[in-house]
Structure formats: C-alpha cells, structure tokens
Design a protein around this motif. Structure first.
Motif, short mmCIF file in Angstrom:
data_model
loop_
_atom_site.label_atom_id
_atom_site.label_comp_id
_atom_site.label_asym_id
_atom_site.label_seq_id
_atom_site.Cartn_x
_atom_site.Cartn_y
_atom_site.Cartn_z
N SER A 1 -12.91 -24.65 -4.00
CA SER A 1 -14.36 -24.51 -3.89
C SER A 1 -14.90 -23.82 -5.13
O SER A 1 -14.44 -22.75 -5.51
CB SER A 1 -14.71 -23.71 -2.63
OG SER A 1 -16.01 -24.03 -2.21
N ILE A 2 -15.87 -24.46 -5.76
CA ILE A 2 -16.35 -23.94 -7.04
C ILE A 2 -17.81 -23.49 -6.93
O ILE A 2 -18.60 -24.04 -6.18
CB ILE A 2 -16.23 -24.99 -8.16
CG1 ILE A 2 -16.91 -26.30 -7.77
CG2 ILE A 2 -14.76 -25.24 -8.49
CD1 ILE A 2 -16.99 -27.30 -8.88
N GLY A 3 -18.13 -22.46 -7.73
CA GLY A 3 -19.50 -21.96 -7.78
C GLY A 3 -20.02 -22.02 -9.20
O GLY A 3 -19.43 -22.66 -10.07
N ARG A 4 -21.11 -21.30 -9.42
CA ARG A 4 -21.80 -21.35 -10.70
C ARG A 4 -20.90 -20.93 -11.87
O ARG A 4 -21.16 -21.27 -13.02
CB ARG A 4 -23.05 -20.47 -10.63
CG ARG A 4 -24.02 -20.70 -11.75
CD ARG A 4 -25.47 -20.75 -11.31
NE ARG A 4 -25.84 -19.68 -10.39
CZ ARG A 4 -27.01 -19.62 -9.78
NH1 ARG A 4 -27.94 -20.53 -9.99
NH2 ARG A 4 -27.26 -18.64 -8.93
N GLY A 5 -19.82 -20.19 -11.55
CA GLY A 5 -18.86 -19.81 -12.59
C GLY A 5 -18.22 -21.00 -13.29
O GLY A 5 -17.62 -20.83 -14.35
N ILE A 6 -18.34 -22.19 -12.74
CA ILE A 6 -17.77 -23.38 -13.37
C ILE A 6 -18.47 -23.65 -14.71
O ILE A 6 -17.92 -24.35 -15.57
CB ILE A 6 -17.84 -24.62 -12.42
CG1 ILE A 6 -16.97 -25.78 -12.90
CG2 ILE A 6 -19.27 -25.10 -12.23
CD1 ILE A 6 -15.51 -25.63 -12.65
N GLY A 7 -19.67 -23.10 -14.87
CA GLY A 7 -20.30 -23.14 -16.19
C GLY A 7 -21.12 -24.38 -16.48
O GLY A 7 -22.29 -24.28 -16.83
N ILE B 1 -6.41 -22.86 3.57
CA ILE B 1 -6.60 -22.08 2.34
C ILE B 1 -7.93 -22.45 1.70
O ILE B 1 -8.24 -23.63 1.50
CB ILE B 1 -5.47 -22.34 1.31
CG1 ILE B 1 -4.11 -21.95 1.92
CG2 ILE B 1 -5.72 -21.57 0.02
CD1 ILE B 1 -2.95 -22.06 0.96
N TYR B 2 -8.72 -21.43 1.38
CA TYR B 2 -10.00 -21.63 0.70
C TYR B 2 -9.91 -20.93 -0.65
O TYR B 2 -9.78 -19.71 -0.73
CB TYR B 2 -11.13 -21.02 1.53
CG TYR B 2 -12.53 -21.36 1.05
CD1 TYR B 2 -13.11 -22.59 1.33
CD2 TYR B 2 -13.27 -20.43 0.30
CE1 TYR B 2 -14.40 -22.89 0.90
CE2 TYR B 2 -14.55 -20.73 -0.13
CZ TYR B 2 -15.12 -21.96 0.17
OH TYR B 2 -16.40 -22.27 -0.27
N LEU B 3 -9.90 -21.73 -1.71
CA LEU B 3 -9.87 -21.17 -3.06
C LEU B 3 -11.32 -21.05 -3.54
O LEU B 3 -11.95 -22.05 -3.85
CB LEU B 3 -9.12 -22.11 -4.01
CG LEU B 3 -7.61 -22.17 -3.94
CD1 LEU B 3 -7.08 -23.22 -4.91
CD2 LEU B 3 -7.01 -20.81 -4.27
N ALA B 4 -11.83 -19.82 -3.60
CA ALA B 4 -13.23 -19.61 -4.02
C ALA B 4 -13.23 -19.26 -5.50
O ALA B 4 -12.85 -18.16 -5.90
CB ALA B 4 -13.85 -18.48 -3.20
N LEU B 5 -13.65 -20.21 -6.33
CA LEU B 5 -13.55 -20.03 -7.77
C LEU B 5 -14.96 -19.90 -8.37
O LEU B 5 -15.76 -20.84 -8.28
CB LEU B 5 -12.82 -21.22 -8.41
CG LEU B 5 -11.48 -21.58 -7.75
CD1 LEU B 5 -10.89 -22.84 -8.37
CD2 LEU B 5 -10.49 -20.42 -7.86
N GLY B 6 -15.27 -18.75 -8.93
CA GLY B 6 -16.59 -18.56 -9.55
C GLY B 6 -17.72 -18.58 -8.54
O GLY B 6 -18.81 -19.05 -8.82
N ILE B 7 -17.43 -18.07 -7.34
CA ILE B 7 -18.45 -17.97 -6.28
C ILE B 7 -18.67 -16.49 -6.01
O ILE B 7 -17.72 -15.75 -5.78
CB ILE B 7 -17.96 -18.69 -5.00
CG1 ILE B 7 -17.84 -20.20 -5.26
CG2 ILE B 7 -18.90 -18.40 -3.82
CD1 ILE B 7 -17.26 -20.99 -4.10
#
Ligand SMILES: Cc1cc2nc3c(=O)[nH]c(=O)nc-3n(C[C@H](O)[C@H](O)[C@H](O)COP(=O)(O)OP(=O)(O)OC[C@H]3O[C@@H](n4cnc5c(N)ncnc54)[C@H](O)[C@@H]3O)c2cc1C
Ligand SMILES: Nc1ncnc2c1ncn2[C@@H]1O[C@H](COP(=O)(O)O)[C@@H](O)[C@H]1O
Lengths: 259, 324
Positions: free
Chosen positions: B212-218, B266-272
């Motif tokens: 799961s990606i957030g605004r940190g993905i750029g 499993i929830y991978l929270a990346l840049g959230i």
C-alpha cells in the motif's frame, strides 16, 4: 456562475508540531503554514465549474480567506495563477490557529453581499477542532450544504453534486442554487501553477482587503493539548534498505506467504 | 437544560451504521452519570425495525418517504427542531460523511458549541470533557464546552460497538414515532440516486498481502516500482487517498474511510502518514509493516514493525530479495 472559495491556512503537518509552554495550544509561531489541501481541490473544482458553466459575462471565481498568518497574499496569488479571477483577504487581530467558528462568521459576513451561486470550501481542515467552516457558512447565510463532494455540475440555477459515503458508495443530489459545498476532491487533480507565473501575478495582483469584526470564539476551551500516547508502537528496524528488506521477507515467510 | 444525551443514528442501504451503536453505547454511560436518558433519533422511510434495533434508553423515529435516503438539509433542520424542543445536555453525531454535513451547521443554527473529531468523552464532576484527535492524528486536545450543553462529532471506532456487536445492545424499551418536526416538501436538496462503486480489476479486500503506497511515492513514474513489488509477491497494490485522487491508481484501490476496509495478513504501508481516515480502513490487518522517513508519523502507532528508510530505496531492494 459566481463562485466563492473560502480558504484556510493550516500548519504544515510534515513539520514537527510543538506544543506551547502552558500545554493548551500548538506553538504556532514555530510553524510553517500551508493552504489546507482540500482547499486546493475546492479552488480547482471552482475553476472547472466556472469553465464548464460557460456564461463568461457573469462568471467569476473569488478566493477569500482570513489572514491569520500575515502571509495570505502569496496563497491568494497562487490561486490567481490557478485560474481564480478575484481574491480578497479579511484582516484584523486574528492570530494563527483562529477557530473555525470565528473564521466562518468573518467569511460569511464578507460574502453575504457578493450574491454567490456556489460557495465551495474544502471539506475539512486538519485543525478544525471546532468543526468545518463550510456548513457554518451555510448556516450563517441560510443556504443548503452538501459536503464530502467529489463533483459539481451546475446549470440553470441547479447543481448536481456527488457526495461520497464509505466503501466507495456515492449519493447524487440535485441542489437548488445558491448552495455551499464542501469539496473532498476535485473531479480532476488540482492544476499546478509555475512559480514564475505566481511571481508575475504577484507584481500586479489586487487583493481586496476587508476588515473583519470581532472573533466569536469556538464555544469551548482547550485545557490540555498533547501528543497521543498510543497503546502500542511499532518495533523499529534499524539498518539500510537491504537489511530492512531482509526483515520484511522474513516476516512474509513466517506467515507462509512466500512461494 | 435537560440531562439527556441525544444520538443521531445513521443508516445506509437498510443497515444501521456501526457508528450509531458506538455512540449509543457511550451515550448510555454518560446519561447514567448525568442522571438522564440516552435518546436515539433515526430518520428514514419504513424504518420501524431499524429503530427497534437501537439499544438506547428510548428511540424517536421519523418515518417519511422524503427521508428514504440521507438528506443533509432535512436531517439538519429536523435535528435543530428536536434539539430546541428537548434541550439535551449533549448531542452526539458521527464524524462521518453524513454527520459532517449536520454537526457544524447545527452548531451555528442552535448556537451550541461543537467539539469535533472526538475520540474520548468523560465526565468530571458535572463537567463534560471531550478529547479531539486533530492535525492528522498527531495531536489530542482536551476541551470543555462553555455552558452546559454542546454538540460532539465522534470518530468512527472511538467507542466500542455497544459492548461487542450491534445485536448485543438491548433494544430500547420505548420506540416512538414522531412527525417530522419540519416540512419536507420544500427542500432545496433533493436526493437523486445512490451510485455503487464499480468493480475493479482486483478486489483489494481479498488479498493476503497488500503493497500500500501513499504520497511518499513521490510521483506517478514510481507507481511501477510498487507494481513490480506486488507482482513479485503475487499480490496487489493499494493506496491512500491522494494517490487515487491524483488518478495514479483506480479508485477501487483506495483504503480508508471513503475507500475500502481491508484485513490482509500483511499490510505494507509505504509512505503513508497514518491519517485517521486511512487508519479506519486498515487497522484490522493481521500484521502491519510501515516504512516512512518520518519517525514520528502516526502510522507507527498502529504498525507492528516499522523502519524509517526511504521507500524508493526499499521497494527495489525488497523486490530483488523476493525474486531471489
Ligand atoms: C472525509 C474524508 C475522507 C477521507 N478518506 C480517506 C480514505 O479513504 N483513505 C485515505 O487514505 N485518506 C482519506 N482521507 C485523507 C486523509 O485525511 C489524508 O489526507 C491521507 O490519508 C494522507 O495520505 P498519505 O498518508 O498518503 O499522505 P501524507 O499524509 O502526505 O503522508 C505521506 C507520508 O509519506 C512519508 N514520506 C515522504 N517521502 C517518503 C519516502 N521517500 N519514503 C518513505 N516515506 C516517505 C512522509 O513522511 C509522510 O508521512 C480522507 C479525508 C477526508 C476529509
Ligand atoms: N504538505 C502539504 N500538504 C498540502 N498542500 C501543500 C503542502 N505543501 C505545499 N502544499 C500546497 O501545494 C501548492 C504548491 O506548492 P508549491 O510547489 O510550493 O508551489 C501550494 O499551494 C501549497 O499550499
């Protein structure tokens, strides 16, 4: 289509938020302020709505805010660069972090004689402890309000708006204008205004200066502000990305999810 | 001024929302301390049985075809009239899509204070203390209303669903139908229809793992990195709201309050960052691993494991390791 977009500056949440010495408020002077991100969407939706309504003669998007930072001009210049036609600021003794009730009353007083067809606010702001300004403005002006809106299509004195519920379900409403809406997201991503264009506009822009009345207050008193002590905290992995990746792979394997 | 607690019950598609039960549970506790009653009010059409499912001390319901669906104008006006009539001590409204249209409007029209984003309510002596979660979940504020009576809008999940699940609430003794306190034939807001979400290419609620990606993905150009990781894992990419708002992923991939609720292994929270609206949709995941450059990001308060490295370095490293 006469559209008014009330905006609000809020602390930049990516900064470290420090609490003041008596523990009842943020240390606002130590913070950078940015435009509430939902207001960015409101400005975009207003410009799109004006463009598609097409009655060029009477059409205008006016962006207005209470100048709580002394830096509202630059936000207003950015709004002009993004397609707003007019901008105004309400000045007075309104410190950073001025409550929503006060900002809503000041804005409602300032716009009541502007005969808007649509007032578009952002749906909420991260510092709205005493509620959102959109519905408050609607109540002051005696207008209907619909919030959490992701699209507005206005024509012939009516607007069709989409409101989001949980799980991706949406409701469609038809609202008799004038109305106030709280924009969650514009139906396309907010446009970008190049810094050079904003600078250019800043040289000649006219910001209407409206002097505001007295604060009305939030109706409640914060006696303590603190950073949440969470029930738990993640166990933190140090190390470079390769090492962290190794740890994650280990977890996935432990769960039996790696083929 | 009475000592009753009035709760606005919400429902959608013939189902009472959990937030209603959560608030009713809390209202009963508060009412007992104030020496009043917890009164729920429900508006709809053909809703007698929904009203009877509420476990408040008493339930008022308005039954009218004009209320078959939520209408912000009708709800706000009707509630304003009921508040004027009954003078409750506290009015509890959900900090939900529906409740947000009602609470702040009522605060101005009834001249009662509103304390929003409430996730804690206590009584000290005879004073109500309401705790709000603000600044994207980074700050808590304890406040006391000026005057005796106030409105609070409560966050979903803040209070238990009435000691367990909805059916565990004992139905109210008294369920009373009342006439609509306001005319419903001249509303400026007209409900047209509900629009159900489109079915996406993948159902993120059914995935054992979510990248799961957030605004940190750029930027949009980096979405592919996340897709590659997901395909190496044989799972799907989900995201926070800004990613779907930007059109970088379809709306069906959004996790949270206005998206989907997911419970993967499993929830991978990346840049959230872990804004409350995002947490609402994923805190039930079995194992949450968060990667965020900001060590103070609220996501780390719900994650089981975390790291502060740059997700743009981590993702390729992880993809590499998984491909082996
Ligand atoms: C009514 C309503 C409903 C909403 N519904 C939802 C919803 O359903 N789902 C949802 O998600 N949001 C929802 N929101 C929006 C929510 O409030 C937040 O704005 C949103 O969740 C923030 O998304 P984010 O965490 O991706 O972005 P941000 O809050 O901007 O966080 C980005 C994070 O990335 C980190 N970061 C930056 N660069 C890197 C890097 N290179 N490596 C690692 N980390 C990095 C930053 O430290 C930051 O913590 C809703 C809001 C409202 C008002
Ligand atoms: N952290 C943030 N969250 C939301 N909006 C932001 C943030 N930082 C900047 N902005 C807004 O993004 C717009 C573009 O910013 P800039 O790239 O600095 O011109 C400005 O109008 C800012 O108000």
């Amino acid at each position: 289509m006469n559209i008014i977009v009330p905006i609000k500056q809020i602390p930049n949440l990516t900064d470290e938020l420090e609490i003041n010495s008596d523990g009842t408020n943020l240390d606002h002077d130590a913070l950078q302020y940015v435009l509430n991100e939902f207001d960015e969407h409101a400005i975009e939706e207003a410009v799109l709505t004006k463009e598609s309504a097409g009655d060029a003669v009477r059409s205008a998007v006016t962006v207005i805010g209470v100048d709580t930072t002394g830096e509202l001009d630059s936000v207003l210049h950015t709004a002009l660069a993004k397609g707003a036609d007019k901008v105004a600021k309400i000045s007075g003794d309104f410190p950073r972090g001025t409550d929503s009730h006060t900002q809503a009353k000041l804005i409602a007083d300032a716009i009541k004689n502007m005969s808007p067809d649509i007032v578009m606010t952002g749906v909420q702001a991260a510092d709205d402890r005493d509620g959102q300004i959109g519905p408050m403005i609607a109540a002051h002006l005696g207008l209907p309000y619909v919030g959490v809106v992701t699209s507005v299509a206005a024509k012939d004195g009516k607007a069709v708006v989409h409101k989001e519920y949980a799980g991706g379900v949406m409701a469609e409403f038809e609202v008799t204008l004038p109305m106030v809406v709280g924009v969650q997201a514009a139906h396309q991503p907010p446009r970008y205004a190049p810094v050079s264009k904003i600078r250019q506009i800043a040289k000649t822009a006219k910001v209407d200066d409206i002097s505001g009345g007295d604060p009305v207050g939030s109706g409640s008193n914060v006696r303590k502000m603190f950073k949440p002590e969470s029930a738990g905290h993640a166990e933190m992995w140090d190390g470079d990305p390769a090492e962290v990746a190794e740890k994650i792979v280990g977890m996935i394997r432990e769960k039996g999810l790696l083929k | 001024m009475g000592n009753d607690i009035l709760v606005l019950a919400e429902h959608l598609n013939g189902k009472v929302s959990d937030i209603s039960f959560e608030m009713i549970g809390k209202a009963k506790e508060l009412a007992q301390k104030f020496g009043g009653k917890a009164i729920a009010i429900l508006m709809g059409s053909g809703v007698k049985s929904l009203a009877e499912s509420l476990g408040a001390d008493s339930v008022l319901y308005v039954d009218d075809p004009a209320l078959a669906q939520f209408n912000p104008e009708a709800y706000s006006r009707a509630l304003a009239a009921v508040i004027k009539d009954r003078a409750p001590r506290v009015v509890m409204i959900g900090n939900t899509s529906m409740g947000m249209d009602v609470g702040a409007w009522l605060s101005v029209s009834t001249e009662l204070p509103l304390i929003a984003y409430v996730n804690g309510l206590a009584i000290e002596g005879s004073t109500l203390v309401a705790t709000s979660q603000i600044y994207g979940g980074k700050i808590q504020a304890e406040a006391i209303p000026n005057g005796e009576s106030c409105l609070v809008s409560c966050l979903a999940g803040a209070f238990p669903v009435g000691a367990g699940l909805a059916p565990a609430l004992v139905p109210a003794q008294s369920v009373e139908q009342i006439a609509s306190p306001v005319p419903l034939n001249d509303l400026k807001v007209k409900f047209i229809k509900l629009i159900e979400p489109e079915k996406g290419d993948v159902d993120i609620t059914q995935q054992p793992i979510l990248v799961s990606i957030g605004r940190g993905i750029g930027g949009q150009e980096n979405i592919e990195l996340a897709q590659e990781l997901a395909s190496a894992l044989g799972c799907a990419v989900s995201s926070s709201r800004p990613i779907t708002d930007a059109g970088w992923l379809p709306k069906t991939r959004q996790v949270g309050k206005s998206g989907l609720t997911v419970k993967p292994k499993i929830y991978l929270a990346l840049g959230i960052s872990g804004a409350p609206e995002h947490l609402e949709g994923m805190r039930g995941a079995e194992l949450i691993i968060a990667v965020n450059t900001d060590a103070k990001a609220p996501i780390f308060d719900v994650a089981h494991y975390g790291a502060t490295c740059d997700m743009l370095d981590l993702i390729p490293a992880l993809t590499e390791k998984i491909k082996g």
